[in-house]
Enzyme design. Structure first.
Site, PDB file in Angstrom:
ATOM      1  N   VAL A  23       0.993  -1.545  -0.060  1.00 50.29           N
ATOM      2  CA  VAL A  23      -0.061  -0.235   0.084  1.00 50.29           C
ATOM      3  C   VAL A  23       0.536   1.278  -0.108  1.00 50.29           C
ATOM      4  CG1 VAL A  23      -1.719   1.148   1.055  1.00 50.29           C
ATOM      5  CG2 VAL A  23      -1.940  -1.110   0.871  1.00 50.29           C
ATOM      6  N   ARG A  25       4.219   1.571  -1.063  1.00 53.09           N
ATOM      7  CA  ARG A  25       4.887   2.148  -2.076  1.00 53.09           C
ATOM      8  C   ARG A  25       3.742   2.783  -3.568  1.00 53.09           C
ATOM      9  NH1 ARG A  25      10.076  -1.696  -0.686  1.00 53.09           N
ATOM     10  NH2 ARG A  25      11.074  -0.172   1.757  1.00 53.09           N
ATOM     11  N   SER A  73     -12.209  -4.022  18.434  1.00 54.37           N
ATOM     12  CA  SER A  73     -12.436  -2.338  18.778  1.00 54.37           C
ATOM     13  C   SER A  73     -13.902  -2.439  19.509  1.00 54.37           C
ATOM     14  CB  SER A  73     -12.486  -0.783  18.655  1.00 54.37           C
ATOM     15  OG  SER A  73     -12.800   0.111  18.685  1.00 54.37           O
ATOM     16  N   GLY A 102      -9.888  -9.029   8.785  1.00 53.28           N
ATOM     17  CA  GLY A 102     -10.879 -10.038   8.014  1.00 53.28           C
ATOM     18  C   GLY A 102     -12.374  -9.773   8.798  1.00 53.28           C
ATOM     19  N   GLY A 104     -14.063  -9.109  11.097  1.00 49.90           N
ATOM     20  CA  GLY A 104     -15.091  -7.955  11.789  1.00 49.90           C
ATOM     21  C   GLY A 104     -14.978  -7.244  11.259  1.00 49.90           C
ATOM     22  N   ASP A 127      -8.409 -17.682   8.973  1.00 44.75           N
ATOM     23  CA  ASP A 127      -9.349 -18.530   9.217  1.00 44.75           C
ATOM     24  C   ASP A 127      -9.843 -18.419   7.352  1.00 44.75           C
ATOM     25  OD1 ASP A 127      -9.380 -17.845  11.450  1.00 44.75           O
ATOM     26  OD2 ASP A 127     -11.283 -16.588  11.167  1.00 44.75           O
ATOM     27  N   ARG A 162      -0.156 -43.920  19.813  1.00 43.14           N
ATOM     28  CA  ARG A 162      -1.282 -42.776  20.400  1.00 43.14           C
ATOM     29  C   ARG A 162      -1.888 -42.533  19.620  1.00 43.14           C
ATOM     30  NH1 ARG A 162       3.071 -40.047  24.731  1.00 43.14           N
ATOM     31  NH2 ARG A 162       2.504 -40.847  26.981  1.00 43.14           N
ATOM     32  N   GLU A 222     -11.425 -25.476  16.460  1.00 46.23           N
ATOM     33  CA  GLU A 222     -11.617 -25.297  17.800  1.00 46.23           C
ATOM     34  C   GLU A 222     -13.486 -25.145  17.184  1.00 46.23           C
ATOM     35  OE1 GLU A 222     -10.219 -21.360  18.293  1.00 46.23           O
ATOM     36  OE2 GLU A 222     -10.756 -20.596  16.042  1.00 46.23           O
ATOM     37  N   GLN A 255      -0.517 -20.340  15.614  1.00 46.53           N
ATOM     38  CA  GLN A 255      -0.731 -20.754  14.445  1.00 46.53           C
ATOM     39  C   GLN A 255      -0.527 -19.193  13.419  1.00 46.53           C
ATOM     40  OE1 GLN A 255      -4.261 -23.413  13.306  1.00 46.53           O
ATOM     41  NE2 GLN A 255      -4.107 -22.668  15.552  1.00 46.53           N
TER      42      GLN A 255
HETATM   43  O1  F6P Z   1      -9.522 -14.832  13.221  1.00 52.56           O
HETATM   44  C1  F6P Z   1      -8.775 -15.050  13.547  1.00 52.56           C
HETATM   45  C2  F6P Z   1      -8.814 -15.710  14.993  1.00 52.56           C
HETATM   46  O2  F6P Z   1      -7.568 -16.064  15.140  1.00 52.56           O
HETATM   47  C3  F6P Z   1      -9.818 -17.202  14.584  1.00 52.56           C
HETATM   48  O3  F6P Z   1      -8.965 -18.436  14.544  1.00 52.56           O
HETATM   49  C4  F6P Z   1     -10.040 -17.100  16.651  1.00 52.56           C
HETATM   50  O4  F6P Z   1     -10.922 -17.807  16.689  1.00 52.56           O
HETATM   51  C5  F6P Z   1      -9.574 -15.863  17.330  1.00 52.56           C
HETATM   52  O5  F6P Z   1      -9.125 -15.375  16.502  1.00 52.56           O
HETATM   53  C6  F6P Z   1      -8.704 -15.717  18.470  1.00 52.56           C
HETATM   54  O6  F6P Z   1      -8.290 -14.021  18.571  1.00 52.56           O
HETATM   55  P1  F6P Z   1      -8.157 -14.044  19.650  1.00 52.56           P
HETATM   56  O7  F6P Z   1      -6.366 -13.722  19.065  1.00 52.56           O
HETATM   57  O8  F6P Z   1      -8.898 -12.780  19.353  1.00 52.56           O
HETATM   58  O9  F6P Z   1      -7.492 -14.678  20.813  1.00 52.56           O
END
Ligand code: F6P
Length: 322
Positions: A23, A25, A73, A102, A104, A127, A162, A222, A255
């Site tokens: 952005v 440059r 926020s 993303g 939000g 995600d 395991r 998750e 991750q």
């Molecule tokens: O949206 C990315 C993410 O890493 C999701 O995979 C995960 O549920 C969430 O953010 C974790 O949020 P925070 O970093 O606020 O704990």
């Protein structure tokens, strides 16, 4: 356009820095001034806005995280917060804003757009749940980190015969889990998009044990109804007949913390440049994403009102390859 600002918002994603750099440059080449905003919408509300020159973004292409900082926020979700943010942008004479983030974050972009402020979003989340981009910044790196963990867990799992339940991120989306299970050769995968009977997973483990496998990996999203902890407690009650001894590993934020790989650096560079091009065209209120390998724009209205679907044929494939 003479002066624009850029911010990163929501969960950080490997490649955000590469997008900021692109952005800054590509705007500088056009003779525009670029300002950085600290900590996403929080910083916008508090007026934490500072000049960001082409040289200030040197050496960040290969770094994970975001040099601008990020935040979620609650204040920006209110009308009053949004108007404060616009006041800050006006005080600094900013004529356009790039929001890297993303779901939000792009809901926030849409709010600014509805208030009449020129804004363009850049698709970034590990995600891969954002409508308007086939793949988003950070997914590939996060997937490779999950994969490396799975490969390592397989080694120790084999030494002890395991089974491991490996939980990966993704919020309500099973994309990361599904892809990690295919790439990691998992014995089973559990995702929110497909209802699961824990007994079916238990049966898969029993069959793997009876086939003489030295290990079994179940990748669990998750956001699944049975996340790794719940599935672990279910299996605990059926320990005797599973064959394998059981362990649970939750990968969590590991991750998100990696340095971006080549794919994310290139994707982020293309999308960051695409955002500046959209501002130049006067195309506001859109998300810049990658659709069918082309940098594309989708109206933010559409982005926030649609849910991205995952390809369930891949789920069937994962089941056939165990
Ligand atoms: O949206 C990315 C993410 O890493 C999701 O995979 C995960 O549920 C969430 O953010 C974790 O949020 P925070 O970093 O606020 O704990």
């Amino acid at each position: 356009m003479r002066r624009i600002a850029v911010l990163t918002s929501g969960g950080d994603a490997p490649g955000m820095n590469a997008a900021i750099r692109a952005v800054v440059r590509t705007a500088a080449i056009r003779g525009w001034e670029v300002y950085g905003v600290r900590n996403g919408y929080e910083g916008l509300i508090d007026g934490k806005i500072f000049p960001l020159g082409a040289r200030d973004v040197g050496g960040i292409l290969q770094r994970g995280g975001t040099i601008l900082g990020s935040a979620r926020s609650p204040e920006f979700k209110t009308e009053a917060g949004q108007l404060k943010a616009i006041r800050s942008l006006n005080q600094f004479g900013i004529e356009g804003l790039v929001v890297i983030g993303g779901n939000g974050s792009q809901t926030g972009s849409l709010a600014l757009h509805r208030h009449g402020f020129p804004v363009v979003g850049v698709a970034s989340t590990i995600d891969n749940d954002l409508y308007g981009s086939d793949i988003t910044i950070g997914v590939d790196t996060a997937l490779n980190i999950a994969l490396e963990a799975i490969d390592r867990l397989k080694i120790t799992a084999s030494s002890h015969q395991r089974a491991f339940l490996v939980e990966v991120m993704g919020r309500d989306c099973g994309y990361l889990a599904l892809m990690a299970s295919i790439a990691g050769g998992a014995e089973a995968v559990v995702i929110p998009e497909v209802e699961v009977d824990p007994e079916e997973i238990a049966q898969r483990l029993v069959r793997a044990y009876e086939r003489g496998k030295a290990h079994a990996i179940v990748v669990v999203a998750e956001g699944a109804q049975y996340n790794a902890t719940k599935l672990g407690s279910y299996f605990e009650k059926h320990r005797e007949r599973l064959g394998f001894d059981l362990r649970v590993t939750i990968l969590g934020h590991v991750q998100r913390g990696g340095d971006p790989g080549a794919y994310d650096r290139i994707l982020a560079s293309r999308l960051g440049a695409g955002a500046v091009e959209a501002l130049e065209r006067g195309e506001y209120g859109v998300l810049v994403g990658m659709i069918k390998s082309q940098v594309s724009t989708t109206p933010l209205e559409e982005v926030v009102s649609n849910k991205k679907q995952i390809d369930l044929k891949l789920f069937e494939l994962a089941k056939m390859l165990d």
